[in-house]
Structures are given as C-alpha cells and as structure tokens.
Design an enzyme around this catalytic site. Structure first.
Site, PDB file in Angstrom:
ATOM      1  N   TYR A 170      -2.460  -0.393  10.767  1.00 23.60           N
ATOM      2  CA  TYR A 170      -2.138  -0.581   9.117  1.00 23.60           C
ATOM      3  C   TYR A 170      -0.957  -0.264   8.861  1.00 23.60           C
ATOM      4  CZ  TYR A 170      -3.802  -0.820   4.134  1.00 23.60           C
ATOM      5  OH  TYR A 170      -3.725  -0.856   2.937  1.00 23.60           O
ATOM      6  N   SER A 189       0.851  -1.218  -0.126  1.00 26.26           N
ATOM      7  CA  SER A 189      -0.048  -0.024  -0.157  1.00 26.26           C
ATOM      8  C   SER A 189       0.930   1.353   0.013  1.00 26.26           C
ATOM      9  CB  SER A 189      -0.799   0.108   1.245  1.00 26.26           C
ATOM     10  OG  SER A 189      -1.592   1.278   1.469  1.00 26.26           O
TER      11      SER A 189
END
Length: 277
Positions: free
Chosen positions: A147, A134
C-alpha cells in the site's frame, strides 16, 4: 465531474457532496448493485459506469463514453484498496494487484478522460484532476508495504502529471487523508488474513505481533477514523478554490505525521516506525 470508486467511503461521500453542489457526476463502481444504489439515491444527477480500473478495455470504453458526452470539468481518482502483509511473504500477485489498483489504474483512468478535460480547457473553462492519496505516501510502516509503495508512487505520478499538464492549464491536486472510517479497512483485514493463512508457521510466529498490531490499528480506524464526508469536503474545495494547494493533508493524525516527516531526521523516523514486536 467523474468520481472513481463511488460505491462506498470517500468516493460515495464525494459524489453526494458534488450532487449537493449541483454538479452532474459520472460515478464508477465495480458492481451493478452499487450502480443501482447510487441511481436510487441521486437520480439523474448521477450517471454510473460499471468498471474495474484494472480492466484496460473497460476503462477505455468508459473513457470513450465520457469523452463523447462533451467537456469534463474534473476527475476525482479515488478508487483504492489496502492489501496488507509482511513483504517477505507477500505473494507477488498480491503486490502487483495493489499497484494495479492504487497506481496503474489511476493513470489508466486519467489517460482515458484527458481528452474531455482538454475539451473543457479549449472552451476557456477550468479542468482539474484530484488524486486521493494517503499519509501513507509520506511515511511508511510495517505490514502495509505494498500500500505504501503504491501511495508513494502516486506522489511521484501526481508531481509529473502536474508539471506536464501545467502548460495546458489542467490543475492536479493530491489529497492525503489520515485515518478514515471506510470499508477499505475491513476489506484489507480480510485480504491480510488470506496472506497470513498462506504463510509457513514459523513465519507467522515471527510476524504475529506486527500482524496483530496492524489488525488492531485497522479496527481502530474503522471506528475512530474521520468520516469520509470530511475528506469529501476537502475534495470539493480543491475543485472549487481559485488556486488550490497542490497537496492537501486531511485529519489531525495526518497533519501530525506530515509535520514529523518534515521536521525529524530520517534516523529518528526509522526508529518511530520500526515495529517493536
């Protein structure tokens, strides 16, 4: 080919793209109903494996089944989750769960099927690992600390794997999307609400603005994010290109963020990512 997290989003789109390219796909899902859906859509082109990447025994059993079937050309480690909340009040079991799903699980699956990837190389064929990271592994902001920690960790994991497997001829590619319209956002919002519900009133008041911003951003991503098929196309290119780039950023927002990280001093980046509320 083996694709993890194939029930929805990037994993399902990647499975469809690989089937369209005439590959047979091993697809992992957590629920039997999702396995049935994939088989109904793709027939014998897909073999489903029901497992949770945090269940070591299930991963080991699935890996043994894949290895027993013969050489494996590629592994696409896609499974992931987003569990938001302010780090000050994030339950440690939630933090651990985030790392288990987005980082430890990636290594567990890789270890389980590496013998099959090596078997492909032993026959003089190609073998590759694609990790779905990501842009959150390059730049971090509020409410997604767990995250971000997992995705930053995945960058290091890929770097070490790439170096260790290079002598064996197994390529490792990290794909880093920006906003993508997938269910991970809505599931993350629900998980974040559980964290918020457990916070003391004064803490909730302190972080209310940042939480609301994070929720609004997640909802925008669900509507305006790139379609998962766009990421799937990049994954397929990473698998088929003769000499794929080690890291591939996907989406205009991700490209802009990556450029800012490279170009701006840390002090400026901190100012840009610091919450104003």
């Amino acid at each position: 080919m083996l694709v993890t997290g194939a029930s929805t989003g990037i994993g399902r789109a990647t499975t469809a793209a690989l089937v369209a390219a005439r590959f047979h796909v091993w697809a992992t899902v957590r629920r039997p109903v999702d396995a049935e859906s994939l088989r109904a859509e793709h027939g014998d082109a897909v073999t489903t494996l029901v497992m949770d990447v945090t269940d070591e025994a299930a991963v080991r059993d699935a890996g043994e089944r894949v290895v027993a079937s013969g050489p494996l050309f590629a592994l696409v480690n896609n499974v992931g989750a987003a569990l938001p909340g302010p780090l000050e009040h994030l339950p440690l079991d939630v933090f651990r769960r985030q790392l288990e799903v987005n980082l430890v699980g990636q290594l567990a699956v890789t270890q389980a099927v590496l013998p099959a990837l090596r078997a492909s190389r032993d026959l003089g064929q190609d073998a590759r690992i694609v990790m779905i990271g990501s842009i959150g592994g390059r730049i971090a902001g509020p409410m997604l600390g767990a995250y971000n920690a997992a995705k930053f960790g995945l960058v290091g994991l890929c770097g070490s794997l790439r170096a260790e497997l290079a002598p064996s001829g197994i390529r490792v590619v990290l794909v880093e999307p920006g906003r993508v319209a997938t269910p991970i956002r809505s599931r993350g919002e629900a998980a974040g609400q559980v964290v918020s519900d457990g916070m003391p009133p004064e803490a909730l008041a302190r972080y209310r603005g940042q939480i609301d911003d994070a929720v609004a951003n997640a909802r925008r991503s669900a509507v305006h994010g790139a379609p998962p098929e766009r990421v799937a196309a990049v994954v397929v290119r990473a698998l088929l290109d003769r000499n794929p780039a080690p890291r591939r950023v996907v989406g205009r927002d991700a490209r802009v963020a990556a450029a800012l990280v490279r170009a701006l001093p840390h002090r400026v980046l901190y100012r840009l990512t610091a919450a104003r509320r």
